[in-house]
Design an enzyme around this catalytic site. Sequence first.
Site, PDB file in Angstrom:
ATOM      1  N   LYS A 120      14.601  -2.753  50.794  1.00 22.88           N
ATOM      2  CA  LYS A 120      13.360  -2.123  51.252  1.00 22.88           C
ATOM      3  C   LYS A 120      12.240  -3.153  51.395  1.00 22.88           C
ATOM      4  O   LYS A 120      11.535  -3.183  52.409  1.00 22.88           O
ATOM      5  CB  LYS A 120      12.927  -1.022  50.279  1.00 22.88           C
ATOM      6  CG  LYS A 120      11.740  -0.202  50.786  1.00 22.88           C
ATOM      7  CD  LYS A 120      11.235   0.766  49.739  1.00 22.88           C
ATOM      8  CE  LYS A 120      10.348   0.053  48.740  1.00 22.88           C
ATOM      9  NZ  LYS A 120       9.669   0.962  47.797  1.00 22.88           N
ATOM     10  N   ASP A 138      11.289   4.382  51.936  1.00 23.85           N
ATOM     11  CA  ASP A 138      10.852   4.633  50.558  1.00 23.85           C
ATOM     12  C   ASP A 138      10.932   6.130  50.293  1.00 23.85           C
ATOM     13  O   ASP A 138      11.495   6.891  51.085  1.00 23.85           O
ATOM     14  CB  ASP A 138       9.437   4.097  50.343  1.00 23.85           C
ATOM     15  CG  ASP A 138       8.386   4.852  51.139  1.00 23.85           C
ATOM     16  OD1 ASP A 138       8.751   5.706  51.978  1.00 23.85           O
ATOM     17  OD2 ASP A 138       7.179   4.597  50.927  1.00 23.85           O
TER      18      ASP A 138
END
Length: 211
Positions: A120, A138
Site C-alpha cells: 500500500k 486502504d
Amino acid sequence: MNKVKRQQILEILRDDNPHPETELEYSSPFELLVAVTLSAQATDVSVNKATRKLFPVANTPQAIVDLGVEGLKTYIKTIGLYNSKAVNVVKACQMLVDLHDSEVPQNREALEALPGVGRKTANVVLNTAFGWPTIAVDTHIFRVSNRTKLAMGKNVDQVEEKLLKVIPKEFKVDVHHWLILLGRYTCVARKPRCGSCIIEHLCEYKEKTEI
C-alpha cells in the site's frame, strides 16, 4: 455494477475534484515516503502535525539517519506505533543512503524492500510522487469499493486487482484519491452520509441513509 454506471461515477468524481491530492503534507518524494510510512494506523492530521516539526530539521535520508531512532522518536511520539515506526524509518533511510544514492526508487520491488514499506505504501508513493497508475487500497477504499459495488473483493488485494481491471486508464492515476476522500468524509464506516453523496443515485448500496 455495469461499465456505464462505473464510468458515470468516475466522471462525477473527476468533475467534482479534477486534481485531487493527498492530505499528507510533503515537498519531495522522500518526505512523502516518510509521511506515508508514519500514517499506517494513524490519521493524516496527526502525521502532518509531527512532520511540520520534523521536516524543517531532517528531510533527507542522511539527516534522519543522523537524528537516530531516539532523536526521531521525539518528533513522532504523538503518532501511533511510533517506536516501531522510528526504527523502520531510520533503517529505511540507511538503505536509501547505501543502495539508492539517497533517492526514493521508482521501483516497486526496491520500495517494498525498505523496512516499514508494504504494498500500500509503495503504491501511494509510486502514484502520488511519480504519477504511476497504481491504486493503493486502504480501509476507506476497501469499504467504498465494496459498499458501492464499484469493485468488490474479500480483501484489499482482491479489491486492488478488481479496480485495476475495471477502472479505465483515464481515471487510474486519480481514482485512489477520490475514493479515499469519499470514504473519509462521506461514505464513512458506521453511518454513511448517503443524502449528501454526489454519487448516491448511482451507488448500489441497499441500506442508504438520508443524511
